[in-house]
Design a protein around this motif. Structure first.
Motif, PDB file in Angstrom:
ATOM      1  N   PRO A   1      10.963   1.125   7.940  1.00  0.00           N
ATOM      2  CA  PRO A   1      10.867   0.329   9.166  1.00  0.00           C
ATOM      3  C   PRO A   1       9.896  -0.827   9.022  1.00  0.00           C
ATOM      4  CG  PRO A   1       9.732   2.426   9.423  1.00  0.00           C
ATOM      5  CD  PRO A   1      10.466   2.487   8.129  1.00  0.00           C
ATOM      6  N   GLN A   2       8.889  -0.695   8.150  1.00  0.00           N
ATOM      7  CA  GLN A   2       7.918  -1.771   7.963  1.00  0.00           C
ATOM      8  C   GLN A   2       8.595  -3.015   7.409  1.00  0.00           C
ATOM      9  OE1 GLN A   2       4.963  -1.698   4.684  1.00  0.00           O
ATOM     10  NE2 GLN A   2       3.435  -1.695   6.286  1.00  0.00           N
ATOM     11  N   ALA A   3       9.448  -2.834   6.398  1.00  0.00           N
ATOM     12  CA  ALA A   3      10.118  -3.972   5.789  1.00  0.00           C
ATOM     13  C   ALA A   3      11.077  -4.645   6.769  1.00  0.00           C
ATOM     14  CB  ALA A   3      10.876  -3.516   4.541  1.00  0.00           C
ATOM     15  N   GLU A   4      11.715  -3.833   7.626  1.00  0.00           N
ATOM     16  CA  GLU A   4      12.679  -4.379   8.564  1.00  0.00           C
ATOM     17  C   GLU A   4      12.006  -5.257   9.610  1.00  0.00           C
ATOM     18  OE1 GLU A   4      14.637  -1.047  10.213  1.00  0.00           O
ATOM     19  OE2 GLU A   4      15.673  -0.494   8.378  1.00  0.00           O
ATOM     20  N   THR A   5      10.867  -4.834  10.118  1.00  0.00           N
ATOM     21  CA  THR A   5      10.239  -5.541  11.226  1.00  0.00           C
ATOM     22  C   THR A   5       9.339  -6.673  10.776  1.00  0.00           C
ATOM     23  OG1 THR A   5       8.434  -3.933  11.229  1.00  0.00           O
ATOM     24  CG2 THR A   5      10.282  -3.500  12.690  1.00  0.00           C
ATOM     25  N   ALA A   6       8.700  -6.520   9.618  1.00  0.00           N
ATOM     26  CA  ALA A   6       7.722  -7.525   9.223  1.00  0.00           C
ATOM     27  C   ALA A   6       8.339  -8.686   8.463  1.00  0.00           C
ATOM     28  CB  ALA A   6       6.629  -6.872   8.370  1.00  0.00           C
ATOM     29  N   GLY A   7       9.484  -8.461   7.797  1.00  0.00           N
ATOM     30  CA  GLY A   7      10.098  -9.535   7.049  1.00  0.00           C
ATOM     31  C   GLY A   7       9.285  -9.991   5.863  1.00  0.00           C
ATOM     32  N   VAL A   8       8.514  -9.095   5.277  1.00  0.00           N
ATOM     33  CA  VAL A   8       7.672  -9.440   4.134  1.00  0.00           C
ATOM     34  C   VAL A   8       7.559  -8.235   3.219  1.00  0.00           C
ATOM     35  CG1 VAL A   8       5.544  -8.789   5.340  1.00  0.00           C
ATOM     36  CG2 VAL A   8       5.432 -10.404   3.457  1.00  0.00           C
ATOM     37  N   ASP A   9       7.497  -8.489   1.905  1.00  0.00           N
ATOM     38  CA  ASP A   9       7.327  -7.398   0.950  1.00  0.00           C
ATOM     39  C   ASP A   9       5.863  -6.995   0.855  1.00  0.00           C
ATOM     40  OD1 ASP A   9      10.006  -7.232   0.260  1.00  0.00           O
ATOM     41  OD2 ASP A   9       9.828  -8.863  -1.191  1.00  0.00           O
ATOM     42  N   TRP A  10       5.648  -5.729   0.491  1.00  0.00           N
ATOM     43  CA  TRP A  10       4.284  -5.215   0.408  1.00  0.00           C
ATOM     44  C   TRP A  10       4.027  -4.626  -0.973  1.00  0.00           C
ATOM     45  CZ3 TRP A  10       0.876  -5.273   4.681  1.00  0.00           C
ATOM     46  CH2 TRP A  10       1.446  -5.746   5.865  1.00  0.00           C
ATOM     47  N   ALA A  11       2.838  -4.859  -1.479  1.00  0.00           N
ATOM     48  CA  ALA A  11       2.397  -4.278  -2.750  1.00  0.00           C
ATOM     49  C   ALA A  11       1.406  -3.156  -2.466  1.00  0.00           C
ATOM     50  CB  ALA A  11       1.759  -5.347  -3.622  1.00  0.00           C
ATOM     51  N   ARG A  12       1.290  -2.219  -3.404  1.00  0.00           N
ATOM     52  CA  ARG A  12       0.390  -1.073  -3.229  1.00  0.00           C
ATOM     53  C   ARG A  12      -0.879  -1.274  -4.046  1.00  0.00           C
ATOM     54  NH1 ARG A  12       0.496   3.050   0.390  1.00  0.00           N
ATOM     55  NH2 ARG A  12       2.765   2.980   0.148  1.00  0.00           N
ATOM     56  N   LEU A  13      -2.026  -1.097  -3.419  1.00  0.00           N
ATOM     57  CA  LEU A  13      -3.312  -1.161  -4.116  1.00  0.00           C
ATOM     58  C   LEU A  13      -3.502   0.135  -4.896  1.00  0.00           C
ATOM     59  CD1 LEU A  13      -5.392  -2.750  -1.236  1.00  0.00           C
ATOM     60  CD2 LEU A  13      -4.970  -3.804  -3.465  1.00  0.00           C
ATOM     61  N   ILE A  14      -3.618   0.046  -6.210  1.00  0.00           N
ATOM     62  CA  ILE A  14      -3.660   1.239  -7.055  1.00  0.00           C
ATOM     63  C   ILE A  14      -5.032   1.447  -7.694  1.00  0.00           C
ATOM     64  CG2 ILE A  14      -1.194   1.264  -7.532  1.00  0.00           C
ATOM     65  CD1 ILE A  14      -1.880  -0.138 -10.214  1.00  0.00           C
ATOM     66  N   GLY A  15      -6.034   0.808  -7.162  1.00  0.00           N
ATOM     67  CA  GLY A  15      -7.395   0.977  -7.662  1.00  0.00           C
ATOM     68  C   GLY A  15      -8.387   0.478  -6.631  1.00  0.00           C
ATOM     69  N   PRO A  16      -9.666   0.705  -6.857  1.00  0.00           N
ATOM     70  CA  PRO A  16     -10.684   0.240  -5.904  1.00  0.00           C
ATOM     71  C   PRO A  16     -10.617  -1.269  -5.717  1.00  0.00           C
ATOM     72  CG  PRO A  16     -11.627   1.738  -7.536  1.00  0.00           C
ATOM     73  CD  PRO A  16     -10.249   1.413  -8.004  1.00  0.00           C
ATOM     74  N   VAL A  17     -10.801  -1.712  -4.481  1.00  0.00           N
ATOM     75  CA  VAL A  17     -10.853  -3.149  -4.165  1.00  0.00           C
ATOM     76  C   VAL A  17     -12.283  -3.628  -4.404  1.00  0.00           C
ATOM     77  CG1 VAL A  17     -10.628  -4.866  -2.331  1.00  0.00           C
ATOM     78  CG2 VAL A  17      -8.973  -2.989  -2.498  1.00  0.00           C
ATOM     79  N   GLN A  18     -12.423  -4.631  -5.247  1.00  0.00           N
ATOM     80  CA  GLN A  18     -13.757  -5.155  -5.579  1.00  0.00           C
ATOM     81  C   GLN A  18     -14.012  -6.418  -4.771  1.00  0.00           C
ATOM     82  OE1 GLN A  18     -12.944  -5.379  -9.834  1.00  0.00           O
ATOM     83  NE2 GLN A  18     -14.390  -3.715 -10.188  1.00  0.00           N
ATOM     84  N   ARG A  19     -14.908  -6.324  -3.799  1.00  0.00           N
ATOM     85  CA  ARG A  19     -15.195  -7.448  -2.910  1.00  0.00           C
ATOM     86  C   ARG A  19     -16.352  -8.280  -3.467  1.00  0.00           C
ATOM     87  NH1 ARG A  19     -14.232  -2.778  -0.504  1.00  0.00           N
ATOM     88  NH2 ARG A  19     -12.478  -2.618   0.960  1.00  0.00           N
ATOM     89  N   ARG A  20     -16.115  -9.551  -3.667  1.00  0.00           N
ATOM     90  CA  ARG A  20     -17.123 -10.473  -4.148  1.00  0.00           C
ATOM     91  C   ARG A  20     -17.282 -11.611  -3.144  1.00  0.00           C
ATOM     92  NH1 ARG A  20     -17.525  -6.523  -6.676  1.00  0.00           N
ATOM     93  NH2 ARG A  20     -17.369  -6.246  -8.940  1.00  0.00           N
ATOM     94  N   LYS A  21     -18.234 -12.487  -3.386  1.00  0.00           N
ATOM     95  CA  LYS A  21     -18.456 -13.612  -2.485  1.00  0.00           C
ATOM     96  C   LYS A  21     -17.272 -14.572  -2.583  1.00  0.00           C
ATOM     97  CE  LYS A  21     -21.894 -17.073  -1.176  1.00  0.00           C
ATOM     98  NZ  LYS A  21     -23.203 -17.693  -1.497  1.00  0.00           N
ATOM     99  N   ARG A  22     -16.545 -14.710  -1.497  1.00  0.00           N
ATOM    100  CA  ARG A  22     -15.424 -15.632  -1.353  1.00  0.00           C
ATOM    101  C   ARG A  22     -14.196 -15.292  -2.201  1.00  0.00           C
ATOM    102  NH1 ARG A  22     -18.405 -21.598  -1.059  1.00  0.00           N
ATOM    103  NH2 ARG A  22     -19.740 -21.129   0.738  1.00  0.00           N
ATOM    104  N   HIS A  23     -14.193 -14.150  -2.863  1.00  0.00           N
ATOM    105  CA  HIS A  23     -12.974 -13.725  -3.555  1.00  0.00           C
ATOM    106  C   HIS A  23     -12.968 -12.200  -3.688  1.00  0.00           C
ATOM    107  CE1 HIS A  23     -15.765 -13.936  -7.011  1.00  0.00           C
ATOM    108  NE2 HIS A  23     -14.989 -13.007  -7.555  1.00  0.00           N
ATOM    109  N   ILE A  24     -11.774 -11.648  -3.870  1.00  0.00           N
ATOM    110  CA  ILE A  24     -11.591 -10.200  -3.906  1.00  0.00           C
ATOM    111  C   ILE A  24     -10.659  -9.851  -5.059  1.00  0.00           C
ATOM    112  CG2 ILE A  24     -10.848  -8.174  -2.596  1.00  0.00           C
ATOM    113  CD1 ILE A  24     -11.044 -10.207  -0.111  1.00  0.00           C
TER     114      ILE A  24
ATOM    115  N   CYS B   1       3.518  -3.953  -7.688  1.00  0.00           N
ATOM    116  CA  CYS B   1       4.288  -4.903  -6.880  1.00  0.00           C
ATOM    117  C   CYS B   1       5.764  -4.527  -6.793  1.00  0.00           C
ATOM    118  CB  CYS B   1       4.132  -6.305  -7.467  1.00  0.00           C
ATOM    119  SG  CYS B   1       2.415  -6.875  -7.448  1.00  0.00           S
ATOM    120  N   PRO B   2       6.482  -5.117  -5.836  1.00  0.00           N
ATOM    121  CA  PRO B   2       7.904  -4.797  -5.658  1.00  0.00           C
ATOM    122  C   PRO B   2       8.776  -5.124  -6.852  1.00  0.00           C
ATOM    123  CG  PRO B   2       7.029  -5.827  -3.679  1.00  0.00           C
ATOM    124  CD  PRO B   2       5.959  -5.933  -4.715  1.00  0.00           C
ATOM    125  N   ASP B   3       8.291  -5.967  -7.777  1.00  0.00           N
ATOM    126  CA  ASP B   3       9.074  -6.272  -8.972  1.00  0.00           C
ATOM    127  C   ASP B   3       8.847  -5.256 -10.087  1.00  0.00           C
ATOM    128  OD1 ASP B   3       6.529  -6.891  -9.774  1.00  0.00           O
ATOM    129  OD2 ASP B   3       6.944  -8.978 -10.311  1.00  0.00           O
TER     130      ASP B   3
END
Length: 460
Positions: free
Chosen positions: A384-407, A413-415
């Motif tokens: 249902p997410q793909a149907e309503t949002a009209g956008v593809d989604w990728a899965r985060l498979i590791g810790p997100v590293q937050r830095r100053k002004r970039h992440i 990915c869907p490919d």
């Protein structure tokens, strides 16, 4: 005074015009920002967020479990909990006969080649016997000796102390994916295959307690079924069960026409003796599924490979007799139905996820713990997410590293490719950047246009 006021108004108008122009330029520069993937949510609660905060066992379950454990008075409880935890985490699949024969043939060939290199006359029959003994000896020494687990009342209590809270956390996190992405789904029936202590019932009740009318727990272990019933009754035989309409069975319903809205097998497929049994079990569970099939295993290489084995079974193989013609599709965590890219790398690392939880209040178990698990959800309907949002989604498979002004985001990915993406507000829009900053391992992100200097493969 009037002149100052007039000047201030002119400045305000100019500022407003500049903001409007910047907004328009930003929309052109970042067409992704025009896509309403937020669906009215704030960035920290965007549709891709499926992680949960620290999970606690339901109060009734925690109270009943603690009462059962303390009244059992098991000797060396702390040591046995740790030993069982380590054993279950390192447990591997049973080696099937075909693989064992392949190993034997390969080893025998190597030994023959080595023997032929040595000079001198040899008695072929003697050499053959010697090589066969050597092959058998090596296989015994290097082959994992799998044995089925059997629980009596005491070992069941040890299992409860070791795995109740962690198992609950893994299952609750997995089914939260359905709850978040398909909020209109209101299951009325549930089947738990390999139910053990009934953890799936408690996790599902905390998620869909208002709608579930029938929950069938199937486990071949009589002592485990008894412990699960004691937990439901708060360790009081005379009391009414806290969750109604729960039925315990030792075998699956025979009729192939009987289906359940949700079917779950948590830490169960790894307890089956061989690949053929796992394949038959997966087909059987899929026949019983009318909407969602949820599979959960340890977050190890073994657990991940067992789930990918089940995934291939349902996506690529066909049963002889099909009662429900709706095909299987992957709901989570994979954003595609191609080969798992994690299995394609030389140093195979499992696709796993983390969930923090509060363990049972027992000696040495007061600190917060993290459950590492792998899961797979298949469905008979489209996402249902793909149907309503009209956008593809990728899965985060590791810790997100937050830095100053970039992440830094590592994604599947869907490919079908793994990507290491460096997200910035300038190149990927402010909305995507803020969503990435508020996401974590296991969440989803809207797929972003590739930028050469931002995208890297995992091999880089």
């Amino acid at each position: 005074m009037a002149l100052r006021t007039y000047g201030a108004c002119v400045l305000c108008q100019r500022a407003s015009i500049v903001r409007m122009m910047c907004t328009g330029m930003s929309a052109v520069a970042h067409p992704q920002s025009q896509v309403d993937f937020l669906k009215g949510e704030v960035h920290r609660k965007h549709p891709g967020v499926t992680n949960l905060k620290t999970l606690h066992l339901p109060v009734e379950l925690q109270t009943a479990a603690r009462s059962i454990i303390l009244s059992a008075q098991v000797n060396r409880m702390t040591g046995r909990i740790q030993a069982l935890t380590n054993f279950l985490w390192s447990r591997k699949r049973a080696v099937d006969d075909f693989t064992l024969r392949q190993k034997a043939v390969s080893l025998e060939k190597q030994l023959w080649e080595k023997a032929m290199e040595s000079s001198g006359d040899v008695d072929v029959q003697v050499l053959q016997d010697r090589i066969r003994k050597k092959v058998l000896s090596e296989l015994r020494r290097n082959t994992y000796h799998w044995t089925p687990l059997k629980y009596d009342e005491e070992s069941g209590v040890v299992y409860m102390a070791a795995r109740l809270a962690g198992g609950f956390a893994a299952v609750r996190r997995a089914i939260n994916e359905i709850k978040k992405r398909d909020p209109s789904f209101a299951p009325q029936s549930l089947l738990d295959f390999g139910s053990g202590l009934g953890t799936v019932v408690w996790a599902s009740h905390s998620c869909w307690g208002d709608t579930l009318k029938e929950m069938v727990c199937v486990d071949s272990s009589g002592p485990m079924n008894i412990l699960a019933e004691r937990l439901l009754k708060g360790d009081d035989e005379a009391a009414e069960p806290h969750i109604k309409q729960v039925y315990f069975r030792q075998f699956l319903p025979v009729s192939p026409k009987v289906q359940f809205d949700v079917v779950v097998a948590a830490f169960t497929l790894s307890e089956l003796a061989n690949a053929k049994e796992r394949e038959e079990a997966v087909f059987t569970l899929w026949r019983k599924t009318s909407s969602y099939l949820v599979l959960v295993e340890n977050g190890t290489k073994e657990g991940h490979q067992i789930l990918m084995e089940a995934r291939d079974t349902l996506l690529k193989k066909q049963e002889k007799t099909v009662h429900d013609t709706r095909p299987a599709s992957v709901f989570a965590p994979c954003p595609h139905e191609l080969m798992c890219p994690k299995l394609a790398t030389e140093s195979t690392t499992p696709c796993n996820f983390h969930q923090r939880y509060q363990p049972l209040p027992l000696p040495g178990h007061n600190d917060l713990q993290t459950e590492k698990f792998s899961y797979l959800i298949l469905t008979r309907t489209e996402s249902p997410q793909a149907e309503t949002a009209g956008v593809d989604w990728a899965r985060l498979i590791g810790p997100v590293q937050r830095r100053k002004r970039h992440i830094h985001c590592r994604m599947c990915c869907p490919d079908g490719q793994l990507q290491h993406l460096v997200v910035t507000a300038r190149k990927h829009s402010r909305d995507v950047y803020r969503c990435a900053r508020n996401s974590d391992w296991g969440d989803q992100l809207p797929i972003i246009q590739k930028v050469d200097d931002d995208v890297q493969t995992d091999s880089e």
